[in-house]
Design an enzyme around this catalytic site. Structure first.
Site, PDB file in Angstrom:
ATOM      1  CD  GLU A 259      -1.285  -0.804   3.563  1.00 33.10           C
ATOM      2  OE1 GLU A 259      -2.326  -1.402   3.288  1.00 33.10           O
ATOM      3  OE2 GLU A 259      -0.978  -0.430   4.701  1.00 33.10           O
ATOM      4  N   PRO A 260       1.505   1.513  -1.118  1.00 30.11           N
ATOM      5  CG  PRO A 260       2.402   1.487  -3.282  1.00 30.11           C
ATOM      6  CD  PRO A 260       1.488   0.730  -2.367  1.00 30.11           C
ATOM      7  N   GLY A 261       2.052   5.010  -0.714  1.00 30.31           N
ATOM      8  CA  GLY A 261       1.521   6.351  -0.954  1.00 30.31           C
ATOM      9  C   GLY A 261       2.595   7.168  -1.656  1.00 30.31           C
ATOM     10  NE  ARG A 298       5.877  15.105   3.453  1.00 25.57           N
ATOM     11  CZ  ARG A 298       7.160  14.799   3.395  1.00 25.57           C
ATOM     12  NH1 ARG A 298       7.996  15.577   2.762  1.00 25.57           N
ATOM     13  NH2 ARG A 298       7.606  13.715   3.958  1.00 25.57           N
ATOM     14  CB  CYS A 328       1.044  36.116  10.898  1.00 25.36           C
ATOM     15  SG  CYS A 328       0.798  37.437   9.714  1.00 25.36           S
ATOM     16  CD  GLU A 329       1.913  30.560  13.576  1.00 27.17           C
ATOM     17  OE1 GLU A 329       2.880  30.279  14.308  1.00 27.17           O
ATOM     18  OE2 GLU A 329       0.731  30.531  13.944  1.00 27.17           O
TER      19      GLU A 329
HETATM   20  C1  PLP Z   1       0.259   6.168   5.375  1.00 30.04           C
HETATM   21  C2  PLP Z   1       0.126   4.725   5.193  1.00 30.04           C
HETATM   22  C3  PLP Z   1       0.705   4.087   4.089  1.00 30.04           C
HETATM   23  C4  PLP Z   1       1.527   4.809   3.060  1.00 30.04           C
HETATM   24  O1  PLP Z   1       2.793   5.178   3.507  1.00 30.04           O
HETATM   25  P1  PLP Z   1       3.843   5.834   2.489  1.00 30.04           P
HETATM   26  O2  PLP Z   1       5.043   6.089   3.282  1.00 30.04           O
HETATM   27  O3  PLP Z   1       3.229   7.086   1.956  1.00 30.04           O
HETATM   28  O4  PLP Z   1       4.063   4.868   1.373  1.00 30.04           O
HETATM   29  C5  PLP Z   1       0.493   2.738   3.958  1.00 30.04           C
HETATM   30  N1  PLP Z   1      -0.233   2.044   4.855  1.00 30.04           N
HETATM   31  C6  PLP Z   1      -0.800   2.623   5.927  1.00 30.04           C
HETATM   32  C7  PLP Z   1      -1.600   1.809   6.876  1.00 30.04           C
HETATM   33  C8  PLP Z   1      -0.635   3.976   6.141  1.00 30.04           C
HETATM   34  O5  PLP Z   1      -1.196   4.548   7.210  1.00 30.04           O
END
Ligand code: PLP
Length: 401
Positions: A259-261, A298, A328-329
């Site tokens: 599950e890559p983001g 980030r 304003c920070e």
């Molecule tokens: C945020 C998250 C991801 C994705 O993580 P990345 O570092 O963006 O790849 C995968 N699984 C779960 C459960 C998450 O909370």
């Protein structure tokens, strides 16, 4: 993308602006599927919290991706974008029991990360299969903010509590159909990943009716020059070998899920902002842009380093700048960074702006959230309008006081 293409988009759609390159998302997706091409049942579930625009979701759906969601609203957005429930996994942490039931009712795969909910859910819905999220107690990366596998992490069921899980399964007759881990967002070392995978295999052996093993994410992408990135190809080779051997041992074919983001969308994103003011102080040259941590948090939140380029003067002589926002920070994007000479009105481009950038944006200082554009087939497509004054007032009620 070329600086000239990005600058043209800033002129066409205004600034600040988020731009996402569809081709880069596609190539990252295919890098991952190619690395695991020997796995028969591979599932890539895009972690949509990284970037949740419905057009991005649709793009990923059309590539064959599934979806990893962490809230019922994300589940609903995924369904809205056209994902079928069987392509969605719900991996919440600390949400209400009702929210989990609601997701189950929608037909998505439930992933449970604590014993209390597991027992309650198994008692009430013994016929709905669930996945369990384990905590393998592996430290991935050095940054405490993003290591979620360690002993005191709030995520997952400790592997030392598996006997209790087994007891719950026996008592409720519920069906565990998957084992999941996600050890954090910064895996530097694939050996660490493989080590955690062994723990997942060991755990999986204790459950007889599994359909899938989910290895989460944590793939690292480069943010600055010489940054280490996860060697997906090498991980693919090594983990595939181990996975196929495990399947034999387990006696049945399993799906392998990730599950890559960040890996899918980080490098595809560009954030464009205009320099309002160049300000010299006694020791520093500040470049002040028409944005702040309301749009990109980030650097201030995680200390992340996003490369910054002056796309209005890409060949200019490099000088040192501290890039700051208009909030304003203290909102410093970069300290003492070498950037091609900046003039007021220039457009700066922040790299790696695909993951956890727009999705963390807010309206602080009553500013509008930026527009979003998808760059596809050599053309910019607006996928989110810039907010307007009406958006700021929406849901507010001005009473007689
Ligand atoms: C945020 C998250 C991801 C994705 O993580 P990345 O570092 O963006 O790849 C995968 N699984 C779960 C459960 C998450 O909370």
């Amino acid at each position: 993308m070329q600086p000239s293409e990005l600058e043209a988009l800033a002129h066409e759609f205004g600034n600040p602006l988020y731009v996402y390159d569809a081709e880069k998302i596609e190539s990252q997706f295919h890098r991952l599927t190619n690395a695991f091409s020997k796995v028969e049942k591979l599932r890539i579930n895009y972690a949509m919290k990284a970037l949740s625009n419905v057009s991005i979701l649709k793009l990923l759906k059309n590539m064959g991706s599934g979806l990893d969601t962490v809230s019922i609203q994300e589940v609903q957005l995924g369904l809205h974008a056209g994902f079928t429930p069987d392509k969605i996994i719900f991996t919440p942490n600390g949400v209400s029991f009702e929210e989990i039931e609601e997701a189950a009712q929608l037909g998505v795969q439930i992933n449970i990360d604590n014993l209390s909910v597991l027992e309650h859910f198994g008692t009430k819905h013994p016929n709905i299969p669930v996945c369990i999220r384990i905590n393998p107690h592996v430290m991935a990366g050095g940054n405490e903010n993003i290591s979620v596998g360690h002993i005191d992490s709030k995520f997952g069921i400790s592997i030392y509590q598996i006997p209790h899980v087994l007891r719950i399964v026996e008592n409720t007759k519920m069906h565990i159909n998957g084992i999941h881990m996600h050890t954090g967002s910064d895996i530097l070392d694939i050996e660490v990943f493989l080590y955690a995978a062994e723990i997942l295999f060991d755990t999986a052996k204790q459950f007889k009716d599994l359909d899938f093993l989910d290895f989460g994410s944590g793939f690292k992408v480069p943010y600055k020059k010489d940054d280490i990135e996860t060697n997906i190809e090498e991980l693919g080779k090594k983990l595939t070998k181990r996975f196929l051997a495990f399947e034999k041992e387990y006696g049945r074919k399993l799906a392998l899920a990730f599950e890559p983001g960040k890996f899918l969308v980080s490098e595809a994103g560009y954030f464009l902002a205009k320099v309002n003011v160049v300000k010299q102080t006694t020791s520093t040259v500040f470049a002040g842009i028409d944005s702040g941590f309301n749009h990109l948090i980030r650097p201030m939140f995680y200390g992340s380093q996003h490369a910054i380029e002056n796309i209005s003067n890409p060949k200019g002589k490099e000088r040192f700048y501290t890039v700051v926002g208009y909030i304003c920070e203290t909102d410093t994007f970069a300290n003492n960074r070498r950037i091609a000479e900046i003039h007021e009105g220039d457009i700066l481009c922040f790299r790696n702006a695909g993951a956890y950038c727009f999705s963390m944006a807010s309206n602080y200082n009553s500013r509008f959230k930026p527009a979003e554009v998808l760059w596809k087939n050599g053309k910019g497509h607006l996928i989110r309008e810039r907010e307007s004054f009406e958006d700021l007032l929406q849901n507010q009620i001005m009473i007689e006081v």
